[in-house]
Each structure stands twice: as structure tokens, then as C-alpha cells.
Design a protein around this motif. Structure first.
Motif, PDB file in Angstrom:
ATOM      1  N   LYS A 137       3.646  12.587  38.578  1.00  0.00           N
ATOM      2  CA  LYS A 137       2.970  11.441  39.185  1.00  0.00           C
ATOM      3  C   LYS A 137       1.507  11.755  39.481  1.00  0.00           C
ATOM      4  O   LYS A 137       0.618  10.940  39.213  1.00  0.00           O
ATOM      5  N   ASN A 138       1.254  12.927  39.997  1.00  0.00           N
ATOM      6  CA  ASN A 138      -0.096  13.327  40.350  1.00  0.00           C
ATOM      7  C   ASN A 138      -1.001  13.406  39.123  1.00  0.00           C
ATOM      8  O   ASN A 138      -2.118  12.883  39.111  1.00  0.00           O
ATOM      9  N   VAL A 139      -0.493  14.052  38.061  1.00  0.00           N
ATOM     10  CA  VAL A 139      -1.293  14.225  36.844  1.00  0.00           C
ATOM     11  C   VAL A 139      -1.464  12.895  36.119  1.00  0.00           C
ATOM     12  O   VAL A 139      -2.561  12.557  35.663  1.00  0.00           O
ATOM     13  N   ALA A 140      -0.387  12.116  36.014  1.00  0.00           N
ATOM     14  CA  ALA A 140      -0.433  10.857  35.275  1.00  0.00           C
ATOM     15  C   ALA A 140      -1.416   9.864  35.901  1.00  0.00           C
ATOM     16  O   ALA A 140      -2.136   9.160  35.186  1.00  0.00           O
ATOM     17  N   LYS A 141      -1.443   9.793  37.220  1.00  0.00           N
ATOM     18  CA  LYS A 141      -2.354   8.870  37.901  1.00  0.00           C
ATOM     19  C   LYS A 141      -3.809   9.173  37.553  1.00  0.00           C
ATOM     20  O   LYS A 141      -4.643   8.259  37.495  1.00  0.00           O
ATOM     21  N   LYS A 142      -4.104  10.441  37.325  1.00  0.00           N
ATOM     22  CA  LYS A 142      -5.466  10.826  36.928  1.00  0.00           C
ATOM     23  C   LYS A 142      -5.687  10.593  35.438  1.00  0.00           C
ATOM     24  O   LYS A 142      -6.765  10.145  35.022  1.00  0.00           O
ATOM     25  N   PHE A 146      -8.711   7.721  32.423  1.00  0.00           N
ATOM     26  CA  PHE A 146      -9.655   7.960  31.318  1.00  0.00           C
ATOM     27  C   PHE A 146      -8.996   8.059  29.940  1.00  0.00           C
ATOM     28  O   PHE A 146      -9.694   8.109  28.922  1.00  0.00           O
ATOM     29  N   VAL A 147      -7.666   8.068  29.890  1.00  0.00           N
ATOM     30  CA  VAL A 147      -6.961   8.147  28.613  1.00  0.00           C
ATOM     31  C   VAL A 147      -6.475   6.759  28.203  1.00  0.00           C
ATOM     32  O   VAL A 147      -5.811   6.071  28.982  1.00  0.00           O
ATOM     33  N   GLU A 148      -6.805   6.354  26.982  1.00  0.00           N
ATOM     34  CA  GLU A 148      -6.330   5.076  26.458  1.00  0.00           C
ATOM     35  C   GLU A 148      -4.896   5.262  25.950  1.00  0.00           C
ATOM     36  O   GLU A 148      -4.612   6.199  25.212  1.00  0.00           O
ATOM     37  N   TYR A 149      -4.013   4.362  26.351  1.00  0.00           N
ATOM     38  CA  TYR A 149      -2.620   4.527  25.950  1.00  0.00           C
ATOM     39  C   TYR A 149      -1.944   3.185  25.692  1.00  0.00           C
ATOM     40  O   TYR A 149      -2.408   2.131  26.134  1.00  0.00           O
ATOM     41  N   SER A 150      -0.846   3.246  24.951  1.00  0.00           N
ATOM     42  CA  SER A 150      -0.010   2.082  24.668  1.00  0.00           C
ATOM     43  C   SER A 150       1.406   2.412  25.107  1.00  0.00           C
ATOM     44  O   SER A 150       1.953   3.439  24.705  1.00  0.00           O
ATOM     45  N   ALA A 236       0.963  11.892  26.215  1.00  0.00           N
ATOM     46  CA  ALA A 236       1.938  10.802  26.063  1.00  0.00           C
ATOM     47  C   ALA A 236       3.235  11.141  26.780  1.00  0.00           C
ATOM     48  O   ALA A 236       3.867  10.279  27.405  1.00  0.00           O
ATOM     49  N   SER A 237       3.640  12.405  26.709  1.00  0.00           N
ATOM     50  CA  SER A 237       4.860  12.854  27.368  1.00  0.00           C
ATOM     51  C   SER A 237       4.782  12.634  28.870  1.00  0.00           C
ATOM     52  O   SER A 237       5.738  12.170  29.506  1.00  0.00           O
ATOM     53  N   ILE A 238       3.648  12.946  29.445  1.00  0.00           N
ATOM     54  CA  ILE A 238       3.475  12.817  30.898  1.00  0.00           C
ATOM     55  C   ILE A 238       3.403  11.350  31.326  1.00  0.00           C
ATOM     56  O   ILE A 238       4.043  10.932  32.299  1.00  0.00           O
ATOM     57  N   ILE A 239       2.630  10.549  30.593  1.00  0.00           N
ATOM     58  CA  ILE A 239       2.510   9.137  30.959  1.00  0.00           C
ATOM     59  C   ILE A 239       3.843   8.417  30.758  1.00  0.00           C
ATOM     60  O   ILE A 239       4.219   7.537  31.552  1.00  0.00           O
TER      61      ILE A 239
END
Length: 304
Positions: A137-142, A146-150, A236-239
Motif C-alpha cells: 500500500k505504501n509503495v503503490a500510493k507513491k 508518476f507511473v502511467e497504468y491500465s 504492475a505487480s505492486i499496483i
């Protein structure tokens, strides 16, 4: 050339991975020969404690990295360096929830720019399976700042509907990965590196993309342990995991129950309680009906 020494079990794991790339071999001392992306991989039988696998050709180091999880007993010749193998702009995807009886499947693709890779390293981006939920949760929120994702989410009621149309787990995964990747590729068509954490052969992946009119992402590289090789798959794994945890929280709040992961006895006990509280019709909305667990828990419930 790179030669590695592995245990017998590891040798057979490697042989299984490359089975779609086998070439004919008649030497009884050789378990298999495979040719993948210009790299010839030869696995040798032996009566010794360790077996040998030889990688020949440009790209051998990348192939060896798939198996270099710290358990290799020895590496002869050129030793590949640890870490990500592509540090340019790239797009990659990963999924979560496939084996969870009561929770949705989530697929995420990310577009990572070369300039941001150091940021990922500084955040400690790694395979989500190795990180605690709080760290995810901590890493993904950051990351998402700035990372574009789908992101694609497949609730279990929709999952059941698709399975009833003769889909299977891998075909659903292929279609979700393809769509998530496509959403980013059309925005960044110049991107060369496109990666998927491999769950089936390349041939099967494209065979599954049989929906008329559905665009297909070409030139995908399929790699096992992709999160350890490519920052786009790691991100992608983290998000994906973060998004999955948010879905769990939604279900917990909606039903006033704490949803367990997986398909274990704890899940079966939870399922029985859920059915008694909300009924089978509601249960069918949140369970993967194609799982053997569904038959087990509904039969148990009906016989109580």
C-alpha cells in the motif's frame, strides 16, 4: 556460453519450462535441447549430485537470470549480473486473484519511462509477493503518482459469465493482459520492450485472443519471474496487488465480513457462513463457480 549446475528437480523444472521450444535429440546423456529466441539451451543427464544446463547464443545471460534465484550451486563462464535486464522505456503487465475463490481477478499494465527507473529502485519496487500488505500500500500510493497504468478488474459474477461461454483461466488472463497492454501501447506506440509475466506459451496466448475485432498487441516478450527482470512488470505487480487489496476492503465493508484469500479450509468455513447469512444466490455473485471448492461448500451447506 553460460553453464550452470542445478539440482535434479531444478533441471526438470527448466526442462518443463522450455518444452514448447524443444528440438529433436537422440543423445541419452541429454535430457532436452531447446531453441528459444536464438538461445540454445541444453540440459544434461548425469549420475552426479548436480546436473548441468548450458546456454549458447546472444541473450544467454537473460535466460540464465530466469533461474538465478539464489539457489544455483555454481555458475561457470559468464555470470549474469543481478537486477533488471531492461532499463529503457517499457510496458509490462501482471495479475493477481487468479487462485482466489472469493475474490476478483485484477490485471495491471504499466508504462515505465527510463527516467523513472531510479525512482522505482529508491522506492524498493520488487515482486509484490515478497512484500507485506502494508508495504504494498505504501509503495503503490507513491507509484501511481508518476507511473502511467491500465487496470482491469474482473468480478466473480462476470468471471462466471465468461466461463459459461467456454473460456478458461488462461484465456481470460490472456484477454485481460492483452487489453491492459493495448491501452498503453496505443498511447506509446514507439515503445519496443513489451513484457508479460509468462503463464502460458506465446502460441497459446495469441490463440486465446479470438474475439472478433479485438486488437492484438504484437511483439510481446513472455518471461517467467518477469517482476525480477523488468521494472514495468515489477511495478504492475505492486499496483495490481494494491488494487486487489482495495477490492477486498470493499467486499469486507459491503458484507460486514472479512474475506479470506485462496481456497483453503478457512475459505470453505467462511463460504458456509456467508451462504447461511446471505443465501446461495448472493454467494454466486462473489464465488468462482468453476472452482471445485464451489461444489464442496454448496454441497456441505445443502447437507447441513
Amino acid at each position: 556460453m553460460i553453464s550452470i549446475k542445478v539440482t535434479p528437480n531444478k533441471l526438470y523444472e527448466i526442462a518443463e519450462y522450455y518444452k514448447d521450444y524443444y528440438e529433436h535429440v537422440s543423445d541419452k546423456n541429454i535430457l532436452f535441447v531447446a531453441l528459444k529466441n536464438g538461445v540454445r539451451i541444453t540440459g544434461y543427464n548425469s549420475k552426479k549430485t548436480y546436473r548441468k544446463v548450458v546456454f549458447n547464443g546472444e541473450g544467454s545471460a537473460d535466460e540464465v537470470k530466469i533461474w538465478d534465484d539464489g539457489s544455483l550451486e555454481a555458475i561457470e563462464g559468464t555470470t549474469p549480473s543481478k537486477g533488471w535486464v531492461d532499463l529503457d522505456d517499457q510496458i509490462g503487465s501482471d495479475e493477481v486473484g487468479v487462485g482466489d475463490f472469493l475474490l476478483p481477478m485484477v490485471v495491471v499494465a504499466t508504462y515505465i519511462q527510463k527516467k523513472d527507473i531510479q525512482k522505482l529502485k529508491n522506492l524498493g519496487v520488487n515482486d509484490s509477493k515478497k512484500l507485506s500488505d502494508e508495504k504494498i500500500k505504501n509503495v503503490a500510493k507513491k507509484l501511481i503518482t508518476f507511473v502511467e497504468y491500465s487496470k482491469l478488474t474482473l468480478p466473480n459474477d462476470k468471471f462466471n459469465e465468461m466461463m459459461a461461454k467456454h473460456e478458461n483461466l488462461n484465456s481470460l488472463k490472456a484477454k485481460m493482459h492483452n487489453r491492459a497492454l493495448h491501452n498503453l501501447v496505443i498511447k506509446h506506440p514507439e515503445t519496443v520492450g513489451i513484457y508479460v509475466d509468462e503463464f502460458c506459451s506465446k502460441e497459446l496466448f495469441y490463440k486465446y485472443l479470438n474475439d472478433e475485432g479485438e486488437p492484438q498487441v504484437k511483439d510481446i516478450s513472455f518471461r517467467t519471474k518477469g517482476e525480477s527482470l523488468f521494472p514495468c512488470v515489477a511495478a504492475a505487480s505492486i499496483i495490481a496487488r494494491y488494487s486487489f487489496l482495495l477490492e477486498v476492503e470493499k467486499l469486507n465493508k459491503k458484507y460486514g465480513m472479512d474475506f479470506p484469500l485462496g481456497t483453503n479450509d478457512k475459505v470453505k468455513t467462511f463460504a458456509k457462513k456467508f451462504i447461511k447469512k446471505y443465501g446461495l444466490e448472493e454467494f454466486d455473485k462473489i464465488a468462482k463457480k468453476s472452482f471445485k471448492t464451489y461444489e464442496e461448500v454448496t454441497n456441505i451447506n445443502l447437507n447441513d
